[in-house]
Design a protein around this motif. Structure first.
Motif, short mmCIF file in Angstrom:
data_model
loop_
_atom_site.label_atom_id
_atom_site.label_comp_id
_atom_site.label_asym_id
_atom_site.label_seq_id
_atom_site.Cartn_x
_atom_site.Cartn_y
_atom_site.Cartn_z
N GLU A 18 -23.08 -5.44 13.13
CA GLU A 18 -22.59 -6.16 14.32
C GLU A 18 -23.63 -5.98 15.41
O GLU A 18 -23.97 -4.86 15.77
CB GLU A 18 -21.23 -5.61 14.75
N LYS A 19 -24.10 -7.10 15.93
CA LYS A 19 -25.22 -6.99 16.87
C LYS A 19 -24.82 -6.40 18.22
O LYS A 19 -25.66 -5.86 18.92
CB LYS A 19 -25.91 -8.34 17.05
N HIS A 20 -23.55 -6.48 18.58
CA HIS A 20 -23.11 -5.90 19.86
C HIS A 20 -22.66 -4.46 19.67
O HIS A 20 -22.37 -4.02 18.55
CB HIS A 20 -21.96 -6.72 20.44
N ARG A 28 -13.02 -15.99 22.85
CA ARG A 28 -13.23 -16.87 21.70
C ARG A 28 -11.92 -17.15 20.99
O ARG A 28 -11.89 -17.50 19.83
CB ARG A 28 -14.15 -16.20 20.67
N GLY A 29 -10.82 -16.98 21.69
CA GLY A 29 -9.53 -17.21 21.05
C GLY A 29 -8.86 -15.89 20.71
O GLY A 29 -9.51 -14.96 20.24
N THR A 31 -5.75 -15.90 19.02
CA THR A 31 -4.57 -16.28 18.25
C THR A 31 -4.53 -15.60 16.89
O THR A 31 -5.50 -15.66 16.14
CB THR A 31 -4.58 -17.80 18.05
N ALA A 116 -28.86 -8.53 12.39
CA ALA A 116 -29.62 -9.06 11.25
C ALA A 116 -30.62 -10.07 11.80
O ALA A 116 -30.24 -10.95 12.59
CB ALA A 116 -28.68 -9.72 10.26
N ASP A 150 -21.59 -14.48 10.62
CA ASP A 150 -22.15 -14.24 11.96
C ASP A 150 -21.95 -15.45 12.87
O ASP A 150 -22.76 -15.69 13.77
CB ASP A 150 -23.64 -13.85 11.85
N TRP A 175 -14.63 -21.02 31.00
CA TRP A 175 -13.74 -19.85 30.91
C TRP A 175 -13.82 -19.03 32.18
O TRP A 175 -14.90 -18.80 32.68
CB TRP A 175 -14.15 -18.93 29.75
N GLY A 275 -16.31 -18.49 7.38
CA GLY A 275 -15.93 -18.60 8.79
C GLY A 275 -16.82 -19.61 9.50
O GLY A 275 -17.33 -20.56 8.89
N ASP A 276 -17.00 -19.39 10.81
CA ASP A 276 -17.79 -20.34 11.61
C ASP A 276 -19.22 -20.48 11.11
O ASP A 276 -19.87 -21.49 11.36
CB ASP A 276 -17.80 -19.91 13.08
N PRO A 283 -12.05 -25.73 19.44
CA PRO A 283 -10.85 -24.96 19.83
C PRO A 283 -9.53 -25.74 19.62
O PRO A 283 -8.47 -25.15 19.72
CB PRO A 283 -11.08 -24.67 21.32
N GLY A 286 -6.44 -24.37 18.00
CA GLY A 286 -6.60 -22.91 17.98
C GLY A 286 -6.46 -22.33 16.59
O GLY A 286 -5.69 -21.39 16.37
N GLY A 288 -9.40 -21.80 14.37
CA GLY A 288 -10.68 -21.36 13.79
C GLY A 288 -10.61 -19.94 13.25
O GLY A 288 -11.18 -19.63 12.20
N ILE A 289 -9.88 -19.07 13.94
CA ILE A 289 -9.78 -17.67 13.50
C ILE A 289 -8.98 -17.62 12.19
O ILE A 289 -9.36 -16.94 11.23
CB ILE A 289 -9.10 -16.81 14.59
C1 LIG Z 1 -14.13 -22.44 23.43
C2 LIG Z 1 -13.54 -22.02 22.12
C3 LIG Z 1 -12.22 -21.56 22.07
C4 LIG Z 1 -11.65 -21.22 20.85
N1 LIG Z 1 -10.33 -20.82 20.82
C5 LIG Z 1 -9.77 -20.51 19.64
C6 LIG Z 1 -8.40 -20.08 19.55
O1 LIG Z 1 -7.69 -20.00 20.54
N2 LIG Z 1 -7.92 -19.75 18.32
C7 LIG Z 1 -8.67 -19.84 17.18
O2 LIG Z 1 -8.16 -19.55 16.10
N3 LIG Z 1 -9.96 -20.23 17.25
C8 LIG Z 1 -10.53 -20.56 18.43
N4 LIG Z 1 -11.83 -20.95 18.48
C9 LIG Z 1 -12.63 -20.94 17.25
C10 LIG Z 1 -12.95 -19.45 16.88
O3 LIG Z 1 -13.56 -18.79 17.97
C11 LIG Z 1 -13.85 -19.34 15.66
O4 LIG Z 1 -13.49 -20.30 14.70
C12 LIG Z 1 -13.76 -17.93 15.06
O5 LIG Z 1 -14.08 -16.95 16.02
C13 LIG Z 1 -14.72 -17.79 13.87
O6 LIG Z 1 -14.73 -16.45 13.44
P1 LIG Z 1 -16.01 -15.84 12.71
O7 LIG Z 1 -15.67 -14.44 12.37
O8 LIG Z 1 -16.46 -16.76 11.64
O9 LIG Z 1 -17.18 -15.87 13.79
P2 LIG Z 1 -17.27 -15.14 15.22
O10 LIG Z 1 -15.91 -14.91 15.77
O11 LIG Z 1 -18.24 -15.94 16.02
O12 LIG Z 1 -17.90 -13.72 14.88
C14 LIG Z 1 -19.27 -13.58 14.53
C15 LIG Z 1 -19.65 -12.12 14.76
O13 LIG Z 1 -20.97 -11.89 14.27
C16 LIG Z 1 -21.75 -11.20 15.24
N5 LIG Z 1 -23.14 -11.62 15.03
C17 LIG Z 1 -23.67 -12.84 15.28
N6 LIG Z 1 -24.95 -12.89 14.88
C18 LIG Z 1 -25.24 -11.67 14.35
C19 LIG Z 1 -26.41 -11.10 13.75
N7 LIG Z 1 -27.52 -11.81 13.62
N8 LIG Z 1 -26.35 -9.82 13.32
C20 LIG Z 1 -25.21 -9.09 13.43
N9 LIG Z 1 -24.07 -9.58 14.01
C21 LIG Z 1 -24.09 -10.86 14.45
C22 LIG Z 1 -21.17 -11.65 16.58
O14 LIG Z 1 -21.46 -10.72 17.61
C23 LIG Z 1 -19.67 -11.72 16.24
O15 LIG Z 1 -19.03 -10.49 16.39
C24 LIG Z 1 -12.43 -21.31 19.68
C25 LIG Z 1 -13.75 -21.74 19.73
C26 LIG Z 1 -14.30 -22.12 20.94
C27 LIG Z 1 -15.72 -22.62 20.99
#
Ligand SMILES: Cc1cc2nc3c(=O)[nH]c(=O)nc-3n(C[C@H](O)[C@H](O)[C@H](O)COP(=O)(O)OP(=O)(O)OC[C@H]3O[C@@H](n4cnc5c(N)ncnc54)[C@H](O)[C@@H]3O)c2cc1C
Length: 395
Positions: A18-20, A28-29, A31, A116, A150, A175, A275-276, A283, A286, A288-289
């Motif tokens: 995790e980069k942070h 980022r939601g 829900t 990464a 990621d 936001w 995932g994403d 969004p 809601g 995406g999660i």
């Molecule tokens: C404005 C907005 C509002 C949203 N609201 C909602 C909502 O209310 N409900 C909902 O279900 N979805 C919502 N979504 C969509 C949701 O945020 C995503 O679909 C969801 O977070 C995807 O999860 P993920 O784990 O695939 O990616 P992410 O949540 O983006 O997690 C990726 C992780 O990888 C880490 N990372 C990134 N690059 C690297 C790297 N190179 N090396 C190591 N770590 C890295 C990041 O720090 C992060 O922790 C919203 C999206 C947007 C744009």
């Protein structure tokens, strides 16, 4: 983190980068859907999850019709079963809980502050990643399988053979936070202003405020001045009028570029995207999660066997995409319809669905029918396809 937990429970060695330095992030939601609540129960975390601070949302309302009155289109509360609500939980609390649980297994390794930076590729196969730590250190990590989870800025998206497809998005999001006071409403509160939407999420002592604006208008809108925006914003949510001066600068308002895209191929030898990283979600609804969690559950089920044997073939990662692709395409398809038929017209000051009366009649037809009403509710609650975790991960 979901995939890591399910795999380490089954004895697979997993390292999460995790980069942070923590899971606190811009909004980022928040829900947590019924499908995830049911998963948490299956893996024995329901009680711990219930202790996290949370609000429950049981329905989604949209401004439909000539008077733009709110119509309930997804009444999750009417679904059978004990998880007939969406829990609004700060995402970092859920991630901390999952990380804490995974840390009970000796095969789990979490490296925070570790980014990464590129893939290690040997004879066409991804064999791990190069990384950089916050203190400037660098290194390599090898793995039987590398999972790109990621997010929408994923490293994997630079691999041309995965083929990234973009779809138009009519909006961006702002936001910011406003203080919450005694007597305010609670839960999730939506609203429609002059060429913007609001979604306000009750976080106990403050409101997490989201404002959808037409794409590419951030700079022009900011140039109109914060005071003008807050006047319009509080006109859409009059009960917040006493906090019109709570924001003192545009620095308090963050812009989030909304995107909708997906990879044609989620894999190559040694690599799987979920995932994403595989499909950035809007969004809208809601969900995406929910989708990202369900990808992780499906990936765990298909990959636990090959990973335990130490050999993951292209066939194994292909099965994950085959299982999850249709539900992703369908969900993004509905988001695209909502973009063009609802969000774009409303942000342009026109009626949703072209004919507001017909739209309202259709929405009422759905809401008044006990069975039709369940379709959008079930979709919001569980997504188009519900996944079951591997039996080795259950507790
Ligand atoms: C404005 C907005 C509002 C949203 N609201 C909602 C909502 O209310 N409900 C909902 O279900 N979805 C919502 N979504 C969509 C949701 O945020 C995503 O679909 C969801 O977070 C995807 O999860 P993920 O784990 O695939 O990616 P992410 O949540 O983006 O997690 C990726 C992780 O990888 C880490 N990372 C990134 N690059 C690297 C790297 N190179 N090396 C190591 N770590 C890295 C990041 O720090 C992060 O922790 C919203 C999206 C947007 C744009």
């Amino acid at each position: 983190m979901v995939l890591a937990l399910l795999l380490v429970r089954a004895g697979v060695e997993v390292t999460v980068l995790e980069k942070h330095g923590d899971f606190l992030r811009d909004f980022r939601g928040d829900t947590v859907h019924p499908s995830t609540l049911a998963l948490l129960e299956d893996i024995g975390l329901a009680e711990r999850f219930a202790r996290l601070p949370q609000r429950r949302v049981t329905s989604v309302q949209l401004p439909i019709g000539p008077d733009r009155s709110l119509v309930t289109v997804g009444n999750i509360g009417a679904l059978p079963g004990k998880y007939n609500y969406v829990a609004m939980v700060p995402q970092w609390d859920l991630l901390d809980l999952l990380a804490d649980e995974a840390a009970k297994e000796p095969s789990f390794h979490l490296r925070m502050d570790t980014e990464a930076t590129s893939f290690l590729i040997e004879r066409g196969r991804v064999t791990g990643v190069r990384y950089r730590t916050a203190d400037g250190g660098t290194g390599e990590l090898r793995a039987t399988l590398t999972v790109a989870c990621d997010g929408r800025g994923s490293l994997a998206r630079a691999l041309p053979e995965l083929g990234l497809e973009h779809f138009p998005c009519p909006m961006d999001a702002w936001w910011f936070r406003l203080p919450r006071r005694e007597g305010d409403p609670s839960g999730l509160v939506g609203g429609l202003g002059e060429r913007f939407f609001t979604a306000l999420i009750d976080r106990g002592d403050y409101w997490q405020c989201a404002v959808l604006i037409p794409k590419g208008t951030d700079a022009d809108r900011r140039a109109e001045g914060l005071e003008r925006f807050m006047d319009r914003f509080t006109a859409a949510a009059p009960w917040l009028a006493d906090r019109a001066k709570a924001l003192t600068s545009w620095d308090d308002v963050k812009l989030l570029d909304v995107r909708l895209d997906r990879l044609r191929r989620w894999h190559r030898p040694g690599l799987l995207c979920i995932g994403d990283a595989a499909h950035a979600m809007s969004p809208v609804f809601g969900i995406g999660i929910n989708l990202a969690v369900q990808d992780a559950v499906a990936a765990a089920r298909y990959l636990v066997g090959p990973l335990r044997e130490g050999a993951v073939g292209l066939r194994d990662v292909r099965r994950v995409q085959r299982r999850r692709r249709l539900t992703t395409v369908a969900t993004q398809g509905l988001q695209r319809v909502a973009h063009t038929r609802v969000i774009e017209p409303l942000l342009a000051g026109r009626a949703a669905f072209g004919n507001p009366r017909r739209a309202k009649r259709m929405a009422e037809l759905v809401t008044e029918s006990r069975w039709l009403n369940r379709v959008p509710a079930y979709f919001l609650a569980y997504g188009a396809l519900r996944e079951r975790p591997p039996k080795e991960s259950l507790r």
